[in-house]
Design an enzyme around this catalytic site. Structure first.
Site, PDB file in Angstrom:
ATOM      1  CE  LYS A  98      -3.862  -2.415   2.132  1.00 25.84           C
ATOM      2  NZ  LYS A  98      -4.621  -2.803   3.317  1.00 25.84           N
ATOM      3  CD  GLN A 133      -3.705  -4.509   6.352  1.00 29.53           C
ATOM      4  OE1 GLN A 133      -3.736  -3.471   5.706  1.00 29.53           O
ATOM      5  NE2 GLN A 133      -4.174  -5.650   5.893  1.00 29.53           N
ATOM      6  CG  ASP A 142      -9.905   0.000   5.089  1.00 29.47           C
ATOM      7  OD1 ASP A 142      -9.663  -0.553   3.998  1.00 29.47           O
ATOM      8  OD2 ASP A 142      -9.161  -0.091   6.088  1.00 29.47           O
TER       9      ASP A 142
HETATM   10  N1  GUN Z   1      -7.287  -6.837   5.936  1.00 25.17           N
HETATM   11  C1  GUN Z   1      -7.715  -7.575   4.876  1.00 25.17           C
HETATM   12  N2  GUN Z   1      -8.330  -6.791   3.967  1.00 25.17           N
HETATM   13  C2  GUN Z   1      -8.319  -5.545   4.470  1.00 25.17           C
HETATM   14  C3  GUN Z   1      -8.792  -4.297   3.977  1.00 25.17           C
HETATM   15  O1  GUN Z   1      -9.397  -4.185   2.897  1.00 25.17           O
HETATM   16  N3  GUN Z   1      -8.562  -3.229   4.791  1.00 25.17           N
HETATM   17  C4  GUN Z   1      -7.920  -3.329   5.987  1.00 25.17           C
HETATM   18  N4  GUN Z   1      -7.759  -2.223   6.709  1.00 25.17           N
HETATM   19  N5  GUN Z   1      -7.464  -4.478   6.456  1.00 25.17           N
HETATM   20  C5  GUN Z   1      -7.658  -5.566   5.698  1.00 25.17           C
END
Ligand code: GUN
Length: 303
Positions: free
Chosen positions: A57, A101, A124
């Site tokens: 990311k 995350q 998100d």
């Molecule tokens: N863990 C797995 N997928 C995601 C996501 O789309 N966003 C976040 N913040 N954590 C994740």
């Protein structure tokens, strides 16, 4: 859709590159008006998969000109300290997007943490304000994976109006927001899950199948109507033939014999998730600076 034609392989890498190029040029426009979009990524603990996701990311953000701030906290971090960090990022005008995350360590209440994020910075789309807005069909920050899946479907099929979509899985991250987005795009939507009694029969009625259930190769040709379009969100690590492999929720080779179009794993949905995180960060920066007059439009939908 015609199963007699060879199936189309939906290239998520190429689609993500197009989205990232759009974001890159829009970031330049925003910077020209004095706003430098910035994304804060928070990782608690050392989960190896999460570390890889966070690194990707941050790299992708830098590639499209978005400033990234990484906050790596030890696994023993107390919830109050994580909440204090989120409050300080909420108050920081130079930060436009905040991503925590998941999963979080078990001693931290995930809902409390996600609800602490300013909904305007919630890249998100997991805050209840944004979840509710999406279900009402409002333009809000929308979860990245389903937004990426919708874009792949629209690029492949064009207008989705009237299509019957079956979503396999009901997670907050993918299944539920996917269903809301497909409804917003005028599909008839069926959501099935691990407790559904007639999964295969329901799936066989679908023009569009989105598999997000976390069961390796669950969906094979027998689950598909000829000419179905298949989006595979699953990323499952399995041991096979003495080696470790990544496979989706769809048995790709089998599904190829019935589907009109299908995403591979890897190289399908995965790259789109990060591309839409960048699109959301840009949208969040615009939301916080409404005077730019630029539209939010993270997800294109016909009226
Ligand atoms: N863990 C797995 N997928 C995601 C996501 O789309 N966003 C976040 N913040 N954590 C994740």
């Amino acid at each position: 859709m015609n199963a007699v034609l060879p199936p189309t392989l939906i290239d998520g890498k190429a689609a993500a590159a197009r989205v990232l190029a759009e974001v890159g040029s829009e970031v330049l426009t925003l910077k020209a008006s004095g706003i430098a979009p910035a994304l804060a990524v928070v990782l608690v603990g050392q989960d190896p998969a999460s570390q890889v996701y966070v690194r990707n990311k941050v790299l992708r953000a830098e590639e499209c000109g978005i400033r990234s701030l990484e906050h790596k906290l030890p696994a023993e971090t107390q919830e109050a300290d994580l909440l204090a960090l989120i409050h300080s990022l909420n108050a920081d005008d130079s930060v436009h997007g905040i991503l925590v995350q998941l999963p979080l360590p078990a001693h931290i209440d995930e809902t409390r943490v996600l609800q602490a994020i300013d909904p305007l910075k919630d890249v998100d789309g997991f805050h209840a304000e944004n979840v509710g807005g999406l279900s009402q069909g409002r333009e809000v920050l929308t979860p990245c994976t389903p937004a990426g899946c919708l874009r792949l479907l629209q690029d492949t099929c064009g207008d989705l109006s009237g299509q019957h979509a079956v979503v396999i899985g009901r997670s907050n991250i993918v299944g539920k927001p996917m269903a809301a987005l497909l409804l917003k795009a005028h599909c008839s939507v069926t959501v099935v899950h691990s407790r559904s009694t007639n999964l295969r029969e329901l799936c066989r009625q679908a023009d569009i199948v989105v598999a997000a259930v976390g069961r390796p190769r669950l969906v094979d040709a027998d689950w598909l109507k000829p000419g179905a379009v298949v989006i595979d969100v699953g990323i499952n690590r399995i041991e096979e033939d003495g080696r470790s492999k990544l496979v989706g929720d769809v048995d790709f080779d089998s599904a190829l014999t019935r589907a009109a179009a299908i995403t591979p794993v890897p190289g399908g949905v995965g790259p789109m998730t990060i591309a839409f995180l960048m699109k959301n960060t840009l949208a969040a920066a615009r939301l916080q600076h409404p005077a730019t007059g630029l539209p939010l439009s993270t997800v294109e939908n016909p009226a």
